[in-house]
Design an enzyme around this catalytic site. Structure first.
Site, PDB file in Angstrom:
ATOM      1  N   ASP A   6       0.528  -0.632  -4.981  1.00 20.76           N
ATOM      2  CA  ASP A   6      -0.837  -0.149  -5.216  1.00 20.76           C
ATOM      3  C   ASP A   6      -0.997   1.223  -4.569  1.00 20.76           C
ATOM      4  O   ASP A   6      -1.042   1.341  -3.348  1.00 20.76           O
ATOM      5  CB  ASP A   6      -1.847  -1.147  -4.623  1.00 20.76           C
ATOM      6  CG  ASP A   6      -3.283  -0.786  -4.989  1.00 20.76           C
ATOM      7  OD1 ASP A   6      -3.503   0.264  -5.617  1.00 20.76           O
ATOM      8  OD2 ASP A   6      -4.186  -1.577  -4.631  1.00 20.76           O
ATOM      9  N   ASP A  15      -7.720  -0.622 -11.123  1.00 16.69           N
ATOM     10  CA  ASP A  15      -8.654  -1.170 -10.137  1.00 16.69           C
ATOM     11  C   ASP A  15      -9.836  -0.225  -9.928  1.00 16.69           C
ATOM     12  O   ASP A  15     -10.917  -0.433 -10.477  1.00 16.69           O
ATOM     13  CB  ASP A  15      -7.880  -1.433  -8.827  1.00 16.69           C
ATOM     14  CG  ASP A  15      -8.723  -2.049  -7.732  1.00 16.69           C
ATOM     15  OD1 ASP A  15      -9.955  -2.131  -7.895  1.00 16.69           O
ATOM     16  OD2 ASP A  15      -8.167  -2.459  -6.693  1.00 16.69           O
ATOM     17  N   LYS A  64       0.863  -1.175   0.000  1.00 15.50           N
ATOM     18  CA  LYS A  64       0.000   0.000   0.000  1.00 15.50           C
ATOM     19  C   LYS A  64       0.905   1.233   0.000  1.00 15.50           C
ATOM     20  O   LYS A  64       1.630   1.476   0.981  1.00 15.50           O
ATOM     21  CB  LYS A  64      -0.923  -0.022   1.208  1.00 15.50           C
ATOM     22  CG  LYS A  64      -1.989  -1.101   1.116  1.00 15.50           C
ATOM     23  CD  LYS A  64      -2.907  -0.848  -0.067  1.00 15.50           C
ATOM     24  CE  LYS A  64      -3.803  -2.013  -0.399  1.00 15.50           C
ATOM     25  NZ  LYS A  64      -4.483  -1.850  -1.701  1.00 15.50           N
ATOM     26  N   LYS A  82     -13.380  -6.788  -8.635  1.00 20.61           N
ATOM     27  CA  LYS A  82     -13.931  -6.981  -7.293  1.00 20.61           C
ATOM     28  C   LYS A  82     -15.425  -7.283  -7.428  1.00 20.61           C
ATOM     29  O   LYS A  82     -16.144  -6.551  -8.103  1.00 20.61           O
ATOM     30  CB  LYS A  82     -13.706  -5.719  -6.448  1.00 20.61           C
ATOM     31  CG  LYS A  82     -12.231  -5.462  -6.140  1.00 20.61           C
ATOM     32  CD  LYS A  82     -12.093  -4.249  -5.230  1.00 20.61           C
ATOM     33  CE  LYS A  82     -10.754  -4.222  -4.509  1.00 20.61           C
ATOM     34  NZ  LYS A  82      -9.642  -3.763  -5.339  1.00 20.61           N
ATOM     35  N   GLU A 127      -0.048  -0.260  -9.573  1.00 20.73           N
ATOM     36  CA  GLU A 127      -1.517  -0.367  -9.558  1.00 20.73           C
ATOM     37  C   GLU A 127      -2.172   0.955  -9.223  1.00 20.73           C
ATOM     38  O   GLU A 127      -1.815   1.602  -8.237  1.00 20.73           O
ATOM     39  CB  GLU A 127      -1.948  -1.452  -8.556  1.00 20.73           C
ATOM     40  CG  GLU A 127      -3.471  -1.605  -8.465  1.00 20.73           C
ATOM     41  CD  GLU A 127      -3.925  -2.924  -7.847  1.00 20.73           C
ATOM     42  OE1 GLU A 127      -3.134  -3.884  -7.818  1.00 20.73           O
ATOM     43  OE2 GLU A 127      -5.090  -2.995  -7.404  1.00 20.73           O
TER      44      GLU A 127
HETATM   45 MG    MG Z   1      -6.112  -2.159  -5.757  1.00 23.69          MG
END
Ligand code: MG
Length: 367
Positions: free
Chosen positions: A193, A241, A165, A265, A218
Site C-alpha cells: 500500500d 482506497d 506500508k 472505510k 494499493e
Molecule cells: Mg489503503
C-alpha cells in the site's frame, strides 16, 4: 423514538508499537479518537466513533470531528434514530460534506436500531455470512529486514494477510516487497500500500521491479487519473482506497475497470448507511472489498465487524481489528481477534459497552 441528548468524548489511543509510519514520512504515535453517545427517550443508548488517521491522510482531522459535531449534533435532538434514511438526509441538510463527522452519529443510530429491533447490527445490514471475518495486519514502514520479520511475527499471532506500508523511494520499496514476499507461505496474501506516495514513473518502476512477485498494489499515486494510468501497465491485482470516497466515484472506477479490490472505510463514506450502499453495489458488481475504517478503537472495530460479517465471504478481501493495535480498551464486548479472525457480536446493537472511566467526562454535550 426520539434522540434526547448527544455526548461527545475524546479518547487518546497510543500504539503498542510506538509509531505507525506510512508514505511521505507521515506518522502517528497517539491516535485522537472521538466517541459519540446518543441517548433516547426510550432509554436506549447508542455509540459511534470517528478516528482520522492523523491530519494528513484524508481531508479530515480529529479536532475537525469535534468542531463538526458541535455544528451538527444540536440539529439531531428530537430526530428518530431508527429512521436512518431520514436522519442522513437531515445531516446532509445541516452540514455539507464532512463524512467523518456524520459517521459516528450514523453508527450510534444503527446501534440503537439494532437494540430496538432486538438483533445485532449485522442482521440489519443483511445477515451473518460465515463464522468469522478474516483480518489483515498493516506493517508500518520500516527497513526491508524489519518489515519482513514482522510478517513472521504477525503470522505467529494468526494473521495470514499482510499490508506493507510503502510509497517511499522505489528501490527501497522494491526491496521491502521482495523481503516480505520471501516470508510468505501458501495461502498468505501480501499487499503493498503506497498510500498515494509514488509518482507515476516511480509506481511503474516498482511494479516492474516486483513483476515476478504475488503482491497486490494499493493506491500507488495521489490522483485517480494517475492510478488509472499506472493500472494500465500493471499485471498485479490493484486496490484503490484514498480516491474512492463516495458512491459516484466508486461507480466510475468500476465502469473504467480502475481496480480489482476497493477499500471501503466507514468514516470515509459517512457511516454504515452509506458504506452499506457502497458494499451492496460492490456485491452486485462483483468487486471484492477491504472493509474497515481510517483508524479507531473498540467501537470502530465493532462497526467494521458488523459490516464485514454481513458481506458475502467471497467478496470480503479482508478487514482490520484496529482495537488490537492500541494500548487502550474503551469498551467491553468489542470483537477480539482469535487466530487472525474476529466476529460481530451476537447481542442486540453493536454489542459494545463503553467504560465510563476510559471515556472520562464529555467534551461536548447537547440536549
Ligand atoms: Mg489503503
Amino acid at each position: 423514538m426520539r434522540i434526547t441528548d448527544i455526548q461527545v468524548y475524546r479518547v487518546d489511543l497510543p500504539l503498542k508499537e510506538g509509531q505507525y509510519n506510512w508514505s511521505g514520512g507521515k506518522s502517528v504515535s497517539v491516535f485522537d479518537s472521538t466517541i459519540v453517545r446518543v441517548g433516547t427517550d426510550a432509554g436506549l443508548v447508542g455509540y459511534g466513533e470517528s478516528c482520522p488517521l492523523g491530519p494528513v491522510y484524508l481531508a479530515s482531522h480529529a479536532g475537525g470531528v469535534r468542531a463538526g459535531l458541535a455544528e451538527l449534533a444540536p440539529h439531531l435532538i428530537g430526530a428518530d434514530p431508527t429512521q436512518l434514511g431520514v436522519l442522513n438526509q437531515l445531516m446532509d441538510a445541516r452540514l455539507k460534506g464532512h463524512p467523518h463527522v456524520k459517521s459516528p452519529l450514523d453508527v450510534a443510530c444503527w446501534d440503537i436500531s439494532g437494540q430496538a429491533a432486538g438483533v445485532p447490527v449485522c442482521s440489519l445490514l443483511g445477515g451473518r455470512f460465515g463464522a468469522e471475518v478474516v483480518l489483515y495486519r498493516a506493517i508500518s514502514k520500516d527497513s526491508p529486514e524489519n518489515m519482513a520479520a514482522k510478517v513472521d511475527g504477525y503470522r505467529a499471532e494468526g494473521y495470514t494477510r499482510f499490508q506493507l506500508k510503502v510509497g517511499d523511494d522505489p528501490d527501497l520499496d522494491i526491496e521491502r516487497i521482495r523481503a516480505a514476499a520471501a516470508r510468505l507461505r501458501p495461502g498468505d496474501r501480501l499487499v503493498a500500500d503506497a498510500n498515494t506516495g509514488w509518482l507515476q514513473h516511480e509506481a511503474l518502476r516498482v511494479i516492474q521491479g516486483v513483476r515476478d512477485i504475488d503482491v497486490y498494489i494499493e493506491q500507488p499515486c495521489l490522483s485517480y487519473e494517475e492510478c488509472l494510468a499506472v493500472r494500465a501497465h500493471c499485471h498485479h491485482p490493484f486496490v484503490l482506497d484514498e480516491v474512492i470516497n463516495d458512491t459516484p466515484t466508486l461507480l466510475r472506477a468500476v465502469s473504467e475497470r480502475a481496480m480489482d479490490v476497493v477499500n471501503l472505510k466507514i468514516s470515509k463514506f459517512g457511516g454504515l448507511t452509506r458504506t452499506r450502499l457502497a458494499r451492496d453495489l460492490c456485491v452486485e458488481l462483483g468487486v471484492a472489498m477491504t472493509i474497515e475504517d481510517t483508524w479507531g478503537g473498540d467501537i470502530v472495530t465493532a462497526a467494521i465487524a458488523h459490516l464485514a460479517h454481513s458481506t458475502p465471504e467471497a467478496l470480503r478481501f479482508t478487514s482490520t481489528d484496529f482495537n488490537s493495535y492500541g494500548t487502550v480498551s474503551m469498551a467491553d464486548g468489542a470483537p477480539q481477534r482469535v487466530n487472525g479472525r474476529m466476529a460481530a457480536a451476537v447481542i442486540p446493537g453493536l454489542g459494545v459497552r463503553p467504560r465510563a472511566e476510559v471515556l472520562g467526562p464529555p467534551v461536548l454535550s447537547f440536549h
